[in-house]
Design an enzyme around this catalytic site. Structure first.
Site, PDB file in Angstrom:
ATOM      1  N   TYR A 155      -2.052  -0.732  10.501  1.00 21.48           N
ATOM      2  CA  TYR A 155      -2.004  -1.023   8.948  1.00 21.48           C
ATOM      3  C   TYR A 155      -0.660  -0.684   8.056  1.00 21.48           C
ATOM      4  O   TYR A 155      -0.068  -1.627   7.165  1.00 21.48           O
ATOM      5  CB  TYR A 155      -3.587  -0.363   8.200  1.00 21.48           C
ATOM      6  N   SER A 180       0.490  -1.192   0.222  1.00 17.67           N
ATOM      7  CA  SER A 180       0.070   0.041  -0.312  1.00 17.67           C
ATOM      8  C   SER A 180       0.661   1.405   0.234  1.00 17.67           C
ATOM      9  O   SER A 180       1.995   1.522   0.852  1.00 17.67           O
ATOM     10  CB  SER A 180      -1.167   0.045   0.831  1.00 17.67           C
TER      11      SER A 180
HETATM   12  P1  NAP Z   1     -11.741  -5.283   0.635  1.00 13.95           P
HETATM   13  O1  NAP Z   1     -12.241  -4.836   0.040  1.00 13.95           O
HETATM   14  O2  NAP Z   1     -12.298  -5.139   2.200  1.00 13.95           O
HETATM   15  O3  NAP Z   1     -12.032  -6.865   0.626  1.00 13.95           O
HETATM   16  C1  NAP Z   1     -10.805  -7.660   0.826  1.00 13.95           C
HETATM   17  C2  NAP Z   1     -10.657  -8.859   0.048  1.00 13.95           C
HETATM   18  O4  NAP Z   1      -9.856  -9.698   1.625  1.00 13.95           O
HETATM   19  C3  NAP Z   1     -12.280 -10.220   0.917  1.00 13.95           C
HETATM   20  O5  NAP Z   1     -11.994 -10.575  -0.651  1.00 13.95           O
HETATM   21  C4  NAP Z   1     -12.110 -10.147   2.106  1.00 13.95           C
HETATM   22  O6  NAP Z   1     -12.535 -12.396   2.056  1.00 13.95           O
HETATM   23  C5  NAP Z   1     -10.386 -11.138   2.466  1.00 13.95           C
HETATM   24  N1  NAP Z   1     -10.039 -11.375   3.558  1.00 13.95           N
HETATM   25  C6  NAP Z   1     -10.014 -10.695   4.265  1.00 13.95           C
HETATM   26  N2  NAP Z   1      -9.294 -11.153   5.319  1.00 13.95           N
HETATM   27  C7  NAP Z   1      -8.966 -12.107   5.212  1.00 13.95           C
HETATM   28  C8  NAP Z   1      -8.511 -13.572   5.719  1.00 13.95           C
HETATM   29  N3  NAP Z   1      -8.039 -13.170   7.073  1.00 13.95           N
HETATM   30  N4  NAP Z   1      -8.145 -14.857   5.030  1.00 13.95           N
HETATM   31  C9  NAP Z   1      -8.674 -14.778   3.579  1.00 13.95           C
HETATM   32  N5  NAP Z   1      -8.935 -13.972   3.180  1.00 13.95           N
HETATM   33  C10 NAP Z   1      -8.780 -12.254   3.990  1.00 13.95           C
HETATM   34  O7  NAP Z   1     -10.127  -4.977   0.323  1.00 13.95           O
HETATM   35  P2  NAP Z   1      -9.468  -4.476  -0.789  1.00 13.95           P
HETATM   36  O8  NAP Z   1     -10.040  -2.424  -0.785  1.00 13.95           O
HETATM   37  O9  NAP Z   1      -9.396  -4.847  -2.045  1.00 13.95           O
HETATM   38  O10 NAP Z   1      -8.213  -4.875  -0.442  1.00 13.95           O
HETATM   39  C11 NAP Z   1      -7.215  -5.536  -0.962  1.00 13.95           C
HETATM   40  C12 NAP Z   1      -6.024  -5.078  -0.474  1.00 13.95           C
HETATM   41  O11 NAP Z   1      -5.340  -4.684  -0.721  1.00 13.95           O
HETATM   42  C13 NAP Z   1      -5.391  -5.626   1.628  1.00 13.95           C
HETATM   43  O12 NAP Z   1      -4.068  -5.641   0.500  1.00 13.95           O
HETATM   44  C14 NAP Z   1      -5.514  -4.105   1.101  1.00 13.95           C
HETATM   45  O13 NAP Z   1      -4.607  -3.682   2.373  1.00 13.95           O
HETATM   46  C15 NAP Z   1      -4.835  -3.340  -0.103  1.00 13.95           C
HETATM   47  N6  NAP Z   1      -5.072  -1.732   0.018  1.00 13.95           N
HETATM   48  C16 NAP Z   1      -6.378  -1.711  -0.829  1.00 13.95           C
HETATM   49  C17 NAP Z   1      -6.359   0.065  -0.520  1.00 13.95           C
HETATM   50  C18 NAP Z   1      -7.572   0.868  -0.922  1.00 13.95           C
HETATM   51  O14 NAP Z   1      -7.888   1.949  -1.172  1.00 13.95           O
HETATM   52  N7  NAP Z   1      -8.923  -0.264  -1.160  1.00 13.95           N
HETATM   53  C19 NAP Z   1      -4.923   0.430  -0.462  1.00 13.95           C
HETATM   54  C20 NAP Z   1      -4.189   0.212  -0.884  1.00 13.95           C
HETATM   55  C21 NAP Z   1      -3.846  -1.482  -0.630  1.00 13.95           C
HETATM   56  P3  NAP Z   1     -14.610 -11.381   2.659  1.00 13.95           P
HETATM   57  O15 NAP Z   1     -15.211 -11.503   0.964  1.00 13.95           O
HETATM   58  O16 NAP Z   1     -15.146 -13.800   3.169  1.00 13.95           O
HETATM   59  O17 NAP Z   1     -14.356 -11.083   3.641  1.00 13.95           O
END
Ligand code: NAP
Length: 248
Positions: free
Chosen positions: A157, A143
């Site tokens: 985080y 991130s």
């Molecule tokens: P999200 O929409 O909250 O989706 C999270 C995903 O991770 C869901 O599929 C969830 O499964 C799964 N998950 C959560 N905890 C888990 C665990 N313990 N074991 C296996 N699966 C798990 O998140 P996102 O925004 O797409 O983020 C994805 C990645 O990108 C993360 O690593 C996040 O830190 C990174 N990121 C996001 C952003 C942003 O602004 N969105 C920015 C920088 C980095 P369920 O559907 O079953 O809950």
């Protein structure tokens, strides 16, 4: 050269887009999730409807036994694992460091850091030429927070993502000689449900003007970078941290 990819947290947000793009590239995809099975099955259906191959598998990436079983199951159902996207990650309610307790810190480290190590370990055992494998690809989801620190929101985080950057650099040098490319993508402010899970559903709207491009990114825009790293087009890219953050 597409093969078999496990995308952790593939049921929603960035991970779901990565699953769809990887399938379109010819990968057979394991859509990993932890609780929302219906969302994972919907991604599988979309992939199958488009002519691809996918399965859904529920497992918390911080559960060592569960991770081992997931790799075994994927091998039985889809074949040899050739790529891993360590995408699963969580944030917790917005908080200052002087309000964080050990339980919170253990949980975020377990999912964001230990989970990525455990999945990478199982992947390396199958991909590394040292273990009789034919090489492979690992993409870690970091991130922009690793650079920015996320003060007054979630320094914990941000620190886990700093760990992912260092993990990526070290692992790329450790297993590069064994045929495995390891890279990370560092998204900025991306429109997904993760912000609501931090108790701040309006976060994207409030912070988008801090981004030089004056908007949040989409999950699809992040997935494009991951898909490239999963492709032969990135055949000489190893140990890279790729910012997909609109210039912030
Ligand atoms: P999200 O929409 O909250 O989706 C999270 C995903 O991770 C869901 O599929 C969830 O499964 C799964 N998950 C959560 N905890 C888990 C665990 N313990 N074991 C296996 N699966 C798990 O998140 P996102 O925004 O797409 O983020 C994805 C990645 O990108 C993360 O690593 C996040 O830190 C990174 N990121 C996001 C952003 C942003 O602004 N969105 C920015 C920088 C980095 P369920 O559907 O079953 O809950």
């Amino acid at each position: 050269m597409a093969g078999v990819v496990i995308v952790t947290g593939g049921s929603r947000g960035i991970g779901a887009q990565v699953c769809r793009l990887a399938a379109a590239q010819g990968y057979a995809v394991c859509v990993n999730y932890t609780s929302k099975r219906d969302a994972a099955l919907e991604v599988v259906k979309q992939i199958e409807d488009a002519g691809g191959q996918a399965i859904a598998h529920g497992c918390d990436v911080s559960d060592e036994t569960g991770v081992k079983s997931m790799f075994r199951l994927v091998e039985n159902e889809l074949g040899k694992v050739t790529a891993l996207v360590n995408n699963a990650g969580i944030v917790q309610p917005i908080s200052r460091v002087d309000e964080m307790d050990a339980e919170r810190l253990s949980r975020i480290l377990a999912v964001n850091v230990t989970g990525s190590f455990l999945c990478a370990r199982e992947a390396i055992k199958r991909m590394s030429t040292k273990h009789g494998g034919e090489g492979g690809i690992i993409v870690n989801m970091s991130s922009a927070a690793a650079r920015l620190g996320s003060p007054n929101e979630f320094v914990d985080y941000a620190a886990t993502k700093g760990a992912i950057d260092t993990f990526t650099l070290g692992l790329s040098r450790e297993v590069g000689p064994e045929g495995i490319r390891v890279n990370a993508v560092r998204p900025g402010l991306i429109e997904t449900e993760i912000h609501a899970s931090a108790g701040d559903a309006d976060r994207v709207e409030r912070f988008k003007d801090n981004v030089p491009m004056k908007r949040a990114g989409s999950a699809a825009e992040v997935a494009e970078a991951v898909a490239w790293l999963l492709s032969d087009g990135a055949s000489y890219v190893n140990g890279a941290l790729i910012d997909v953050a609109g210039g912030r």
